[in-house]
Write a protein that holds these residues in place. Structure first.
Motif, PDB file in Angstrom:
ATOM      1  N   PHE A  24       0.760  -1.205  -0.070  1.00 14.94           N
ATOM      2  CA  PHE A  24       0.300  -0.025   0.044  1.00 14.94           C
ATOM      3  C   PHE A  24       0.926   1.436   0.202  1.00 14.94           C
ATOM      4  N   ARG A  25       1.825   1.065   0.900  1.00 17.94           N
ATOM      5  CA  ARG A  25       2.793   2.464   0.986  1.00 17.94           C
ATOM      6  C   ARG A  25       3.327   2.647  -0.507  1.00 17.94           C
ATOM      7  N   VAL A  26       4.075   1.662  -1.133  1.00 18.69           N
ATOM      8  CA  VAL A  26       4.876   1.796  -2.343  1.00 18.69           C
ATOM      9  C   VAL A  26       3.901   2.371  -3.561  1.00 18.69           C
ATOM     10  N   LEU A  86     -11.981  -1.841   2.143  1.00 17.42           N
ATOM     11  CA  LEU A  86     -11.905  -2.787   3.010  1.00 17.42           C
ATOM     12  C   LEU A  86     -12.801  -3.911   2.426  1.00 17.42           C
ATOM     13  N   LEU A  87     -14.457  -3.380   2.207  1.00 12.79           N
ATOM     14  CA  LEU A  87     -15.293  -4.328   2.052  1.00 12.79           C
ATOM     15  C   LEU A  87     -15.046  -4.952   0.814  1.00 12.79           C
ATOM     16  N   ILE A  88     -14.824  -4.322  -0.114  1.00 10.18           N
ATOM     17  CA  ILE A  88     -14.416  -4.883  -1.500  1.00 10.18           C
ATOM     18  C   ILE A  88     -13.091  -5.628  -1.611  1.00 10.18           C
ATOM     19  N   MET A  89     -12.063  -4.949  -0.992  1.00 10.05           N
ATOM     20  CA  MET A  89     -11.072  -5.992  -1.080  1.00 10.05           C
ATOM     21  C   MET A  89     -11.056  -7.295  -0.206  1.00 10.05           C
ATOM     22  N   SER A  90     -11.614  -7.382   1.123  1.00 10.02           N
ATOM     23  CA  SER A  90     -11.870  -8.524   1.702  1.00 10.02           C
ATOM     24  C   SER A  90     -12.631  -9.423   1.055  1.00 10.02           C
ATOM     25  N   VAL A  91     -13.559  -9.408   0.395  1.00 15.07           N
ATOM     26  CA  VAL A  91     -14.170 -10.246  -0.662  1.00 15.07           C
ATOM     27  C   VAL A  91     -13.254 -10.749  -1.729  1.00 15.07           C
ATOM     28  N   LEU A  92     -12.677  -9.678  -2.541  1.00 15.43           N
ATOM     29  CA  LEU A  92     -11.674 -10.187  -3.396  1.00 15.43           C
ATOM     30  C   LEU A  92     -10.491 -11.030  -3.089  1.00 15.43           C
ATOM     31  N   SER A  93      -9.977 -10.519  -1.794  1.00 17.23           N
ATOM     32  CA  SER A  93      -8.880 -11.216  -1.208  1.00 17.23           C
ATOM     33  C   SER A  93      -8.856 -12.640  -0.682  1.00 17.23           C
ATOM     34  N   LEU A  94      -9.938 -13.015   0.037  1.00 19.47           N
ATOM     35  CA  LEU A  94     -10.195 -13.978   0.570  1.00 19.47           C
ATOM     36  C   LEU A  94     -10.984 -15.105  -0.299  1.00 19.47           C
ATOM     37  N   GLY A 134      -3.692  -1.013   4.491  1.00 19.54           N
ATOM     38  CA  GLY A 134      -2.965  -2.156   4.022  1.00 19.54           C
ATOM     39  C   GLY A 134      -2.871  -3.160   5.374  1.00 19.54           C
ATOM     40  N   ILE A 135      -2.543  -2.461   6.468  1.00 16.45           N
ATOM     41  CA  ILE A 135      -2.230  -3.268   7.540  1.00 16.45           C
ATOM     42  C   ILE A 135      -3.591  -4.125   7.880  1.00 16.45           C
ATOM     43  N   LEU A 180      -3.894  -4.050  -5.718  1.00 17.61           N
ATOM     44  CA  LEU A 180      -5.383  -3.762  -6.292  1.00 17.61           C
ATOM     45  C   LEU A 180      -6.122  -2.982  -5.093  1.00 17.61           C
ATOM     46  N   GLY A 181      -5.842  -3.203  -3.865  1.00 16.53           N
ATOM     47  CA  GLY A 181      -6.238  -2.157  -2.806  1.00 16.53           C
ATOM     48  C   GLY A 181      -5.754  -0.818  -2.804  1.00 16.53           C
ATOM     49  N   ALA A 182      -4.707  -0.581  -3.078  1.00 16.00           N
ATOM     50  CA  ALA A 182      -4.045   0.673  -3.222  1.00 16.00           C
ATOM     51  C   ALA A 182      -4.599   1.599  -4.423  1.00 16.00           C
TER      52      ALA A 182
END
Length: 471
Positions: A183-185, A269-277, A193-194, A243-245
């Motif tokens: 996320f930082r980069v 966080l809502l969208i990325m939690s679904v995509l990530s998991l 990101g954490i 993708l989250g950044a």
């Protein structure tokens, strides 16, 4: 050293703000994106105090200062208004260079460089963890305990629990570290990101190691998607971070400022939690498993072939600037097996550079070259080879070739011994702390073989002062 003065001299010699698009740094080098190579006064750069070499690679002008020094120089550079940048800005700054060079090669190098940008900030905690593992291995050895009249049964369970906290925490939450750094980069909010990374290892999910051991089962979502925790993984967190950044940046452009604080983190966080998991995690964890299996195949080649290949070629990879790929592989080995066979092979390659440079320092009668070669050899023996490579060995070519042969020989010995360190990113002499688990003598032998072969070949065939006169 006056770091403020050095920072001013370096930036001025590179062309100042008119020529510098951005500056960042890694463990040993300032990495400068420039608009024009012709505007760099290369001789002036190399004459600056503390500079141990400089070269242009893949759109970056890289100035070598060495570990520790580069951080202090960069602090002063940042005060001059050349702050750290994210990958998007670096990419924009290098567009002109991409047009001048092979696009496919550039894309590959930029991808590896980005991998390095993500991993460099988290390497210190992984180094510390590796050292803790080494010390724990030393303190729990039967021979060491016997000197104090103790056995393994005499060790306090609470003490062992404390050492486990020291050695396991970084790898248990590795996805959180990777996601934060990504996320930082890529210009996102590191705190998002954490949290996203921690979601990947939430205790509510079946532990990945328990699933692999057969003591737990994946959760099946939607009837066909197996979901587990992603302890010890890198790629799922890395791509989720990218993708989250990007998603967060897009949302900030669309959501009105009034609702930004509320809606942007929530939606990201809502969208990325679904995509990530459910998507990114399963796909890239499978890919990561394939890469890890291929790495194991290479490291398990018979007759010491893995040592010859890696020990002989690793420093060539350093010259190309894509050696950060080893970070990913080493992290994966440590996270999955608790040991890192690459470290011993990289140490052999590094020790060979130290041996070759030492031979040049001993053989030359030129005071300036001797003053450069001897400290560079010491630097290489501490794990930093850039001064030795770019300042001495590659400059005369033959010493570099001799070092590659020495690295192959030392790597062969390390491979035959089956050496594997408890950590990463510390090599040669400091790396001895990673082999306190009963492998120290074999590790030292492999280093002596590497450095000895490289020294003997360089002193006998690889260098004479006629080469200096020709240069």
């Amino acid at each position: 050293m006056d770091y403020k003065k050095v920072a001013k001299e370096v930036t001025d010699a590179i062309g100042g703000k008119e020529n510098i698009s951005s500056i960042t740094h890694c463990a040993t080098r300032l990495r400068v994106m420039v608009k024009s190579q012709e505007s760099i006064d290369k001789k002036a750069v190399e004459d600056i105090e503390g500079v141990k070499g400089a070269f242009f690679n893949s759109g970056q002008y890289q100035v070598i200062f060495g570990t520790g020094t580069v951080n202090k120089v960069f602090e002063e550079v940042a005060k001059l208004g050349y702050g750290d940048v994210n990958a998007n800005e670096i990419s924009k700054a290098s567009n002109d260079e991409v047009k001048r060079s092979n696009v496919q090669g550039n894309v590959f190098k930029k991808a590896i460089r980005t991998f390095g940008d993500v991993f460099v900030p988290i390497i210190p905690v992984l180094v510390a963890t590796g050292l803790f593992m080494g010390l724990r291995g030393l303190l729990t050895q039967e021979q060491v305990l016997a000197t104090f009249g103790m056995t393994a049964d005499d060790i306090s369970p609470n003490f062992l629990l404390w050492t486990q906290v020291l050695t396991d925490t970084a790898f248990a939450f590795l996805p959180a570290l990777v996601c934060w750094s990504t996320f930082r980069v890529f210009g996102g909010s590191p705190v998002i990101g954490i949290v996203l990374g921690l979601m990947l290892v939430n205790p509510s999910l079946p532990n990945a190691y328990a699933v692999a051991a057969g003591t737990a089962s994946p959760i099946i979502m939607f009837g066909f998607i197996p979901v587990v925790g992603y302890q010890g993984t890198v790629l799922p967190a890395f791509f989720a971070g990218i993708l989250g950044a990007k998603l967060e940046q897009a949302l900030r452009k669309k959501i009105p400022d009034t609702f930004d604080l509320l809606l942007t983190p929530f939606t990201t966080l809502l969208i990325m939690s679904v995509l990530s998991l459910f998507i990114i995690g399963p796909i890239f964890h499978s890919l990561e498993t394939v890469v890890l299996n291929a790495t194991e195949v290479v490291l398990n080649l018979p007759f010491g072939l893995s040592g010859i290949i890696v020990g002989g070629l690793q420093q060539i990879i350093v010259v190309t600037g894509i050696h950060h790929i080893f970070n990913f592989l080493e992290v994966q080995l440590l996270a999955n097996f608790g040991k890192n066979a690459f470290n011993a092979l990289i140490s052999a390659a590094t020790a060979a550079q130290a041996g070759a440079t030492l031979a040049v320092g001993f053989k030359t009668k030129d005071k300036k070259l001797k003053a450069l070669a001897l400290p560079s050899s010491l630097s290489a023996s501490l794990g930093i080879t850039e001064p030795a490579i770019f300042g001495v060995n590659l400059r005369f070519v033959k010493p570099f070739v001799c070092a590659l042969i020495g690295g192959a020989c030392g790597g062969f010995v390390a491979s035959i011994f089956g050496l594997a360190g408890t950590g990463m990113s510390v090599t040669v002499l400091p790396g001895m702390l990673l082999y306190l688990n009963g492998q120290l003598l074999q590790y030292i032998i492999s280093l002596l073989v590497s450095a000895g072969v490289a020294f003997a070949l360089t002193y006998t065939f690889g260098y004479n002062d006629k080469m200096l006169e020709e240069k």
